[in-house]
Design an enzyme around this catalytic site. Structure first.
Site, mmCIF file in Angstrom:
data_model
loop_
_atom_site.group_PDB
_atom_site.id
_atom_site.type_symbol
_atom_site.label_atom_id
_atom_site.label_comp_id
_atom_site.label_asym_id
_atom_site.label_seq_id
_atom_site.Cartn_x
_atom_site.Cartn_y
_atom_site.Cartn_z
ATOM 1 N N LYS A 106 -46.085 109.754 -2.771
ATOM 2 C CA LYS A 106 -46.765 110.745 -3.615
ATOM 3 C C LYS A 106 -47.115 111.950 -2.739
ATOM 4 O O LYS A 106 -46.227 112.722 -2.415
ATOM 5 C CB LYS A 106 -47.943 110.102 -4.344
ATOM 6 C CG LYS A 106 -47.398 109.220 -5.486
ATOM 7 C CD LYS A 106 -48.388 108.420 -6.232
ATOM 8 C CE LYS A 106 -47.665 107.622 -7.311
ATOM 9 N NZ LYS A 106 -48.266 106.312 -7.558
ATOM 10 N N HIS B 228 -52.939 107.586 -5.390
ATOM 11 C CA HIS B 228 -53.153 108.964 -5.846
ATOM 12 C C HIS B 228 -54.287 109.672 -5.097
ATOM 13 O O HIS B 228 -54.565 110.834 -5.374
ATOM 14 C CB HIS B 228 -53.444 109.001 -7.355
ATOM 15 C CG HIS B 228 -52.216 108.851 -8.199
ATOM 16 N ND1 HIS B 228 -51.375 109.905 -8.496
ATOM 17 C CD2 HIS B 228 -51.674 107.764 -8.800
ATOM 18 C CE1 HIS B 228 -50.381 109.481 -9.248
ATOM 19 N NE2 HIS B 228 -50.537 108.182 -9.445
ATOM 20 N N SER C 268 -54.647 106.967 -12.313
ATOM 21 C CA SER C 268 -53.593 107.972 -12.459
ATOM 22 C C SER C 268 -53.520 108.634 -13.828
ATOM 23 O O SER C 268 -52.946 109.705 -13.960
ATOM 24 C CB SER C 268 -52.247 107.352 -12.123
ATOM 25 O OG SER C 268 -51.988 106.272 -12.992
HETATM 26 C C1 LIG Z 1 -47.557 105.071 -7.874
HETATM 27 C C2 LIG Z 1 -48.397 103.906 -7.543
HETATM 28 C C3 LIG Z 1 -47.861 102.796 -6.878
HETATM 29 C C4 LIG Z 1 -46.397 102.706 -6.564
HETATM 30 O O1 LIG Z 1 -46.058 103.436 -5.442
HETATM 31 P P1 LIG Z 1 -44.522 103.673 -5.083
HETATM 32 O O2 LIG Z 1 -44.549 104.032 -3.661
HETATM 33 O O3 LIG Z 1 -44.033 104.756 -5.973
HETATM 34 O O4 LIG Z 1 -43.810 102.381 -5.340
HETATM 35 C C5 LIG Z 1 -48.706 101.765 -6.536
HETATM 36 N N1 LIG Z 1 -50.011 101.794 -6.856
HETATM 37 C C6 LIG Z 1 -50.570 102.830 -7.502
HETATM 38 C C7 LIG Z 1 -52.029 102.812 -7.814
HETATM 39 C C8 LIG Z 1 -49.769 103.920 -7.881
HETATM 40 O O5 LIG Z 1 -50.321 104.949 -8.532
#
Ligand SMILES: *Cc1c(COP(=O)(O)O)cnc(C)c1O
Length: 396
Positions: free
Chosen positions: A244, A214, A186
């Site tokens: 996301k 992502h 990310s």
């Molecule tokens: C954003 C993210 C999460 C968390 O996801 P949420 O649904 O916001 O709790 C988990 N793993 C990765 C790799 C992320 O980028």
């Protein structure tokens, strides 16, 4: 009387953060989290949300959510294993399995929660986990919770992974060994070397776990990084988030039927935390249907990302080695990065600075997330502001 020890602990630590300029002030958003957001009464071009496809504010999803509230109410009423499993939870899970090309799927309350749930349901203190050093915080915490031995390998370094995999398996010390990686990282937007990771895993009979938070909705015509590389039937755990690109809230594991059957009886957040709300479930199901039926939103998102990336590069910014819409503008020095982000904000662009310890020292950056919902005019305006502020601060 409340605890003096606690007060002392809190004051010392809060003051220390404030003194070092590291205390994060949160800006409340006074509008929907779309391509333009209102903060402090001002409209800003939003380049900081993970709403890749613009689905967080999509009218079609809102409509589904409202009808689900009308039919089922606002809460699921119980954990999934008592009577919190609504028919629409099962419909969502089969939609996720279709989306990911797997036999089955299980939904959780968040992506973070999902990593807490899935790793410790399968791994224990007699096992070992090979983990990329840049893996997300929720993977790190999920690994800790399992009590397995965590062996970190250098970021996307396949020689290091291979050597450590060989050593872990040949030592005979562990019952099971698993390799875990983000699908898309990310902070830099680079993609995991999944074909090589899967090859190494197959060579040593190691389980594979890919958290594609992502990558889903972004790569592989929307279905994610695993599909992008044609590896849907060679990855054991496909993890993703519904918050996301999908635009709502929740997380999931997609995999074989027996894995999902096991997670439904053994993963603690599924057993002990209330199910996703009807509105969330209905909206996420609709989002996945939209992604499965058309690449229109992905196409728009890629067009916008390429446009912004080219524009920033032409201005002379270092945008790193991203292979996805995640577009860092690498500034370097921490204080300068924060000042840069502040000036962009004053001029009308919301792009948050990310500095040490989230990224290595000296690689401070402002991270841009163009989405399908941005218009060319918005991106042109953002680029003009990047030019003005960059010149003013002698960064370009
Ligand atoms: C954003 C993210 C999460 C968390 O996801 P949420 O649904 O916001 O709790 C988990 N793993 C990765 C790799 C992320 O980028």
């Amino acid at each position: 009387m409340t605890s003096k020890k606690l007060d002392q602990f809190l004051n010392e630590n809060l003051n220390d953060l404030r003194d070092r300029g590291l205390y994060n002030e949160i800006d409340p958003v006074e509008s929907a989290n779309g391509p333009i957001i209102k903060i402090g009464g001002r409209d800003l071009i939003n380049l900081s949300s993970n709403n890749y496809l613009g689905l967080a504010t999509d009218e079609r999803l809102k409509k589904e959510a409202v009808s689900a509230v009308e039919k089922y109410g606002v809460g699921a009423g119980a954990v999934r294993t008592i009577n919190g499993t609504l028919d629409i939870h099962l419909k969502l899970e089969s939609k996720i399995a279709e989306f990911k090309g797997t036999e089955a799927a299980i939904a959780y309350q968040s992506g973070f929660n999902c990593n807490m749930a899935a790793i410790s349901a399968v791994m224990d203190k007699n096992d070992a986990i090979l983990s990329d050093e840049l893996n997300h915080a929720s993977i790190i915490d999920g690994c800790r919770l399992s009590r397995a031995k965590v062996i970190r390998f250098n970021h996307s370094d396949m020689e290091d992974l291979r050597a450590k995999a060989k050593e872990a398996v040949e030592s005979g010390q562990y019952n099971k060994v698993m390799v875990i990686t983000d699908g898309v990282f990310s902070m830099d937007g680079d993609v995991a070397k999944l074909p090589e990771i899967v090859e190494i895993a197959e060579e040593f009979d190691i389980m594979t776990y890919v958290d594609d938070a992502h990558g889903s909705g972004v790569l592989g015509k929307g279905s994610g990084t695993v599909k992008h590389f044609g590896l849907s039937d060679r990855v054991d755990f496909q993890i993703g988030t519904l918050s996301k690109a999908i635009g709502v809230i929740g997380g999931y594991v997609a995999g074989k039927q027996n894995l999902i059957d096991w997670l439904k009886v053994a993963s603690r957040p599924f057993l002990f935390s209330t199910a996703l709300t009807p509105a969330d479930v209905a909206a996420t199901t609709k989002a996945i249907e939209l992604i499965l039926n058309s690449t229109e939103l992905q196409d728009k998102m890629w067009e916008n990302s390429n446009y912004l990336k080219e524009g920033l590069q032409k201005l002379g910014y270092d945008i790193g080695k991203s292979e996805t819409p995640i577009t860092p503008c690498i500034i370097g020095d921490e204080k300068t990065t924060q000042q840069f982000s502040k000036r962009l904000n004053e001029e009308g662009v919301y792009a948050k600075s990310i500095v040490f310890p989230t990224v290595p020292r000296g690689t401070g950056r402002v991270r841009n997330m163009p989405t399908a919902a941005h218009t060319k005019e918005m991106l042109d305006e953002a680029l003009a502001i990047y030019e003005k502020v960059g010149k003013e601060m002698n960064l370009i």
